[in-house]
Design a protein around this motif. Structure first.
Motif, PDB file in Angstrom:
ATOM      1  N   SER A 111       0.816  -1.208   0.000  1.00 37.85           N
ATOM      2  CA  SER A 111       0.000   0.000   0.000  1.00 37.85           C
ATOM      3  C   SER A 111       0.849   1.258   0.000  1.00 37.85           C
ATOM      4  O   SER A 111       0.442   2.279  -0.536  1.00 37.85           O
ATOM      5  CB  SER A 111      -0.905  -0.002   1.237  1.00 37.85           C
ATOM      6  OG  SER A 111      -0.135   0.147   2.424  1.00 37.85           O
ATOM      7  N   GLY A 112       2.022   1.197   0.636  1.00 42.87           N
ATOM      8  CA  GLY A 112       2.883   2.364   0.684  1.00 42.87           C
ATOM      9  C   GLY A 112       2.418   3.448   1.630  1.00 42.87           C
ATOM     10  O   GLY A 112       2.974   4.539   1.617  1.00 42.87           O
ATOM     11  N   VAL A 113       1.395   3.202   2.469  1.00 47.17           N
ATOM     12  CA  VAL A 113       0.916   4.251   3.354  1.00 47.17           C
ATOM     13  C   VAL A 113       1.938   4.502   4.458  1.00 47.17           C
ATOM     14  O   VAL A 113       2.722   3.627   4.821  1.00 47.17           O
ATOM     15  CB  VAL A 113      -0.457   3.903   3.959  1.00 47.17           C
ATOM     16  CG1 VAL A 113      -1.490   3.730   2.858  1.00 47.17           C
ATOM     17  CG2 VAL A 113      -0.382   2.654   4.820  1.00 47.17           C
ATOM     18  N   LEU A 114       1.917   5.715   4.992  1.00 48.11           N
ATOM     19  CA  LEU A 114       2.934   6.138   5.944  1.00 48.11           C
ATOM     20  C   LEU A 114       2.835   5.409   7.277  1.00 48.11           C
ATOM     21  O   LEU A 114       3.831   4.968   7.839  1.00 48.11           O
ATOM     22  CB  LEU A 114       2.812   7.653   6.161  1.00 48.11           C
ATOM     23  CG  LEU A 114       3.789   8.272   7.169  1.00 48.11           C
ATOM     24  CD1 LEU A 114       5.221   8.134   6.687  1.00 48.11           C
ATOM     25  CD2 LEU A 114       3.450   9.737   7.407  1.00 48.11           C
ATOM     26  N   ILE A 115       1.603   5.294   7.813  1.00 48.59           N
ATOM     27  CA  ILE A 115       1.462   4.698   9.135  1.00 48.59           C
ATOM     28  C   ILE A 115       1.373   3.176   9.008  1.00 48.59           C
ATOM     29  O   ILE A 115       1.030   2.651   7.957  1.00 48.59           O
ATOM     30  CB  ILE A 115       0.242   5.272   9.874  1.00 48.59           C
ATOM     31  CG1 ILE A 115      -1.052   4.925   9.156  1.00 48.59           C
ATOM     32  CG2 ILE A 115       0.358   6.781   9.995  1.00 48.59           C
ATOM     33  CD1 ILE A 115      -2.283   5.460   9.873  1.00 48.59           C
ATOM     34  N   PRO A 116       1.688   2.443  10.065  1.00 53.85           N
ATOM     35  CA  PRO A 116       1.758   0.974   9.971  1.00 53.85           C
ATOM     36  C   PRO A 116       0.440   0.343   9.535  1.00 53.85           C
ATOM     37  O   PRO A 116      -0.644   0.797   9.905  1.00 53.85           O
ATOM     38  CB  PRO A 116       2.122   0.547  11.400  1.00 53.85           C
ATOM     39  CG  PRO A 116       2.779   1.742  11.997  1.00 53.85           C
ATOM     40  CD  PRO A 116       2.104   2.928  11.396  1.00 53.85           C
ATOM     41  N   THR A 117       0.553  -0.713   8.755  1.00 54.52           N
ATOM     42  CA  THR A 117      -0.594  -1.533   8.365  1.00 54.52           C
ATOM     43  C   THR A 117      -0.395  -2.929   8.955  1.00 54.52           C
ATOM     44  O   THR A 117       0.565  -3.179   9.677  1.00 54.52           O
ATOM     45  CB  THR A 117      -0.716  -1.606   6.842  1.00 54.52           C
ATOM     46  OG1 THR A 117       0.474  -2.213   6.302  1.00 54.52           O
ATOM     47  CG2 THR A 117      -0.875  -0.214   6.238  1.00 54.52           C
ATOM     48  N   GLU A 118      -1.303  -3.831   8.637  1.00 57.25           N
ATOM     49  CA  GLU A 118      -1.180  -5.216   9.109  1.00 57.25           C
ATOM     50  C   GLU A 118      -0.764  -6.103   7.945  1.00 57.25           C
ATOM     51  O   GLU A 118      -1.350  -6.026   6.862  1.00 57.25           O
ATOM     52  CB  GLU A 118      -2.513  -5.716   9.672  1.00 57.25           C
ATOM     53  CG  GLU A 118      -3.081  -4.877  10.789  1.00 57.25           C
ATOM     54  CD  GLU A 118      -2.307  -5.011  12.091  1.00 57.25           C
ATOM     55  OE1 GLU A 118      -1.441  -5.911  12.163  1.00 57.25           O
ATOM     56  OE2 GLU A 118      -2.569  -4.236  13.017  1.00 57.25           O
TER      57      GLU A 118
END
Length: 701
Positions: free
Chosen positions: A53-60
């Motif tokens: 996803s490349g999102v800044l905050i952590p994902t699962e």
């Protein structure tokens, strides 16, 4: 026109994606895991968005090793250990995925989230996602983004699921095969081969799954083939090709009333058993992806794809025969730039998807077929739908100060439906169009790195979900022009902390998801529903994940975790024609969910582990007059992996599901209605204690 606009976008914008590394709590914690989630790398390709996803905050993230800790049948148990995510499974082919309560009102499947496989959308134009077609042995990772934070993937209110296939990771030829067998006639085989050299990487697999099932009329049979290949055309261009095809046949036992569930959970619902209801699917997914490294700081990834689904489903009330052809394109440009002498990343792109959905319903004469099950009668309806979606998206990630980073993005969506009634041509024709207004969905994330071991983050984002065209139809088949999309705002804060030399990790999130114009399906007949925007819901909760990984002896490692979520999802404004449900608990979601597990691995190849899951009670009706029972499940598995001689590795494992033999409902059909004096059928029985074992052989030439 839309294709031309997409091509113009392709050539006119130049942006670069961000390759984030979100540590995976289920795996041993890397020494620099938290730091890596916040570092903007200097060599990044837009292709990173194909599988992350490349999102800044952590994902699962759920990795291959985690998938292997659970049953080889499906993905449900592995995904269900994730906090904030809950899958209700009526059968292998009947799954409802909810993320933070979103999607709980969908009756027989999954919508309100968007899913991708190697960067190619696998969610239909109606918003439906099926996961039973994906073989656990052929996947490398599953990334879950909770809420509308993944701007480049559609900004659905529920979130995004990204599945990635395995790839060749060793030079030369690698061949493996795994056989699994178990209770209720379980037999599964996955055979795969991968090949890698300088300019070529290829992975292919064949899978077969057969299951007789715990309940009557619940046999399942699936065959699938997957091929993923990458060619280095030059130092600047790479071409990838993906083909997946599967066919399956799955009998449908359907849900049971409280009395039937208590007396004999193995039985199928009476009418479904009499009709021998089932579904038969043939599905193909194909895509080509070209990655171009225009310069050191500029890259582009463009994919074109095609999907095909032939679905045939005899039900007691009618027979559904449908064919869906979907096609589209997706492009992402990515560029690295400087913001006040600090490194920054800017990405921009577009996605166009359209599918042609043709469906008929046919009278089912099973009652006249001498006990032989379903029999086609007269044609009841004949319809065609054209469903089109177009997304433009852009995201930038910048470093504002030494320890502060900000990500800002915007998704713009345009959706339209065209419905053609082929059965009632002429004066009674109910054909109609829906052309929704564009929706703008902004996203803002911020992270603060207090130290290498402590990171705090926050997010504000807007998401949306469109009603399916079926939800926009009235019972007499005409378009309801008043029903519109759901829209919601997500607010979230959290932290990611490491302790004791990075052996202990604590991750927590607090969120509020406020949804307006909630689309609900009110059942008015055996197979008739009225969709309408019923009001507002607030989804509030806290999620916590705690993991400890360490060597407890010179050759022995310990991995233990606890994942928990607690919520207070409520109807804020929900009034139907007969009652006011405002203030009630959101239907179909447990208030408490906890999973915990411990595993031990020895360097000699032995490993063993147990996991525990607690699911709290959940409201079954909007009036909150009926709740399901809470339940707990225990799983156990042990295995051994040994390199017999150079290049040849043998793996043996065995496990037990539902060790405590708990009687529980694995899925709830909310707001079920009673017809013909019968009790409402709310419950899908879960499997009692059952066993499985696997043997795998891998050889690298």
């Amino acid at each position: 026109m839309k294709i031309n606009f997409l091509l113009i976008t392709l050539y006119c914008f130049s942006f670069k994606g961000i390759a984030q590394v979100d540590p995976i709590r289920q795996n041993p914690i890397p020494q620099d895991s938290v730091a890596n989630t916040q570092i903007l790398t200097t060599v990044v390709l837009s292709a990173s968005y194909q599988k992350a996803s490349g999102v800044l905050i952590p994902t699962e993230k759920i990795t291959e090793s985690v998938l292997q800790n659970f049953t080889p049948i499906d993905l449900v148990d592995a995904i269900n250990q994730t906090s904030g995510v809950y899958i209700q499974s009526g059968a292998i082919n009947t799954n409802r995925i909810t993320i933070r309560g979103v999607g709980s009102r969908t009756l027989f499947g999954t919508n309100k989230i968007r899913a991708y496989f190697n960067g190619i959308p696998i969610t239909s134009g109606a918003g439906e996602t099926n996961i039973d077609s994906y073989d656990t042995n052929s996947l490398s990772t599953i990334e879950i983004v909770k809420g509308p934070k993944a701007t480049q993937y559609g900004s659905n209110i529920g979130g995004t699921i990204l599945l990635s296939t395995k790839e060749a990771n060793k030079d030369g030829l690698d061949v493996s095969t795994t056989f699994s067998a178990g209770s209720y006639g379980l037999f599964k085989n996955t055979t795969s081969a991968s090949y890698k050299e300088k300019d070529l990487s290829a992975y292919t697999s064949y899978g077969h799954l057969k299951l007789d099932g715990y309940r009557d009329n619940s046999k399942y049979n699936r065959n699938s083939i997957l091929t993923y290949t990458e060619f280095n055309l030059s130092s600047k261009f790479k071409l990838g090709a993906l083909i997946q095809h599967y066919d399956n046949s799955a009998e449908i036992p359907s849900s049971l009333s409280q009395t039937s569930f208590n007396e004999d959970p193995t039985q199928a619902a009476f009418t479904w058993g009499q009709a021998r209801g089932y579904e038969d699917n043939n599905e193909t997914l194909a895509g080509l992806t070209l990655t171009s490294e225009v310069s050191q700081n500029l890259s582009n990834t463009t994919s074109v794809f095609y999907t095909y689904l032939d679905h045939y489903e005899p039900r007691p009330f009618n027979i559904l025969d449908e064919i869906t052809n979907g096609y589209g394109a997706r492009t992402i440009f990515a560029k690295e730039y400087k913001f006040k002498e600090r490194q920054a990343i800017l990405s921009f792109g577009g996605e166009w998807y359209q599918d042609r959905y043709q469906w008929q319903t046919i009278d089912n004469l099973y009652q006249e077929n001498n006990g032989n099950g379903s029999l086609e009668g007269a044609l009841l309806s004949d319809n065609k739908e054209l469903r089109s979606q177009f997304n433009l998206f852009g995201t930038t990630t910048v470093s504002l100060a030494e320890n502060w980073k900000v990500e800002a993005g915007l998704n713009i969506n345009k959706t339209q439906y065209e419905y053609i009634d082929l059965f009632n041509l002429g004066a009674a024709n109910k054909s109609a169009d829906r052309d929704f207004d564009p929706i703008f969905a902004p996203n803002l994330s911020i992270s603060y790195t207090a130290s290498n071991d402590i990171v705090f983050f926050g997010n504000v984002s807007r998401g949306f979900n469109y009603p399916s065209i079926e939800e926009t139809l009235t019972p007499d088949g005409t378009i309801n022009p008043d029903i519109g999309p759901e829209k919601g705002w997500n607010y979230e804060v959290g932290g990611d902390l490491l302790f004791f030399k990075n052996t202990l990790r604590l991750k927590s999130s607090f969120y509020l998801l406020s949804i307006d114009d909630l689309v609900v399906a009110e059942r008015v007949g055996d197979d008739q529903f009225i969709g309408r925007n019923a009001g507002k819901t607030n989804h509030r909760g806290v999620e916590m994940s705690l993991q400890y990984v360490n060597n407890i002896a010179p050759r022995l490692s310990l991995n233990t975790y606890i994942n928990a979520d607690f919520n207070a999802h409520k109807f804020i404004d929900f009034v139907d024609e007969s009652a006011n449900f405002s203030g009630n608990d959101l239907t179909g979601i447990p208030k408490k969910k906890m999973t915990t597990g411990v595993s031990i691995a020895h360097e000699t190849g032995f490993n063993t582990g147990v996991s525990y899951r607690y699911i709290g009670s959940q409201p079954i009706t909007d009036a909150n007059t009926l709740y399901s029972d809470a339940y707990q499940l225990l799983f156990a598995k042990a295995g051994y992996k040994k390199e017999v001689f150079s290049g040849l590795v043998i793996t043996i494992s065995a496990g037990i599901n539902n060790v405590l033999n708990t009687k529980y409902a694995s899925s709830i059909l909310i707001n079920a209605s009673a017809f013909g004096g019968n009790q409402p059928r709310y419950f899908y029985p879960g499997n009692p204690r059952n066993y499985f074992s696997s043997v795998g052989v891998n050889y690298n030439f």
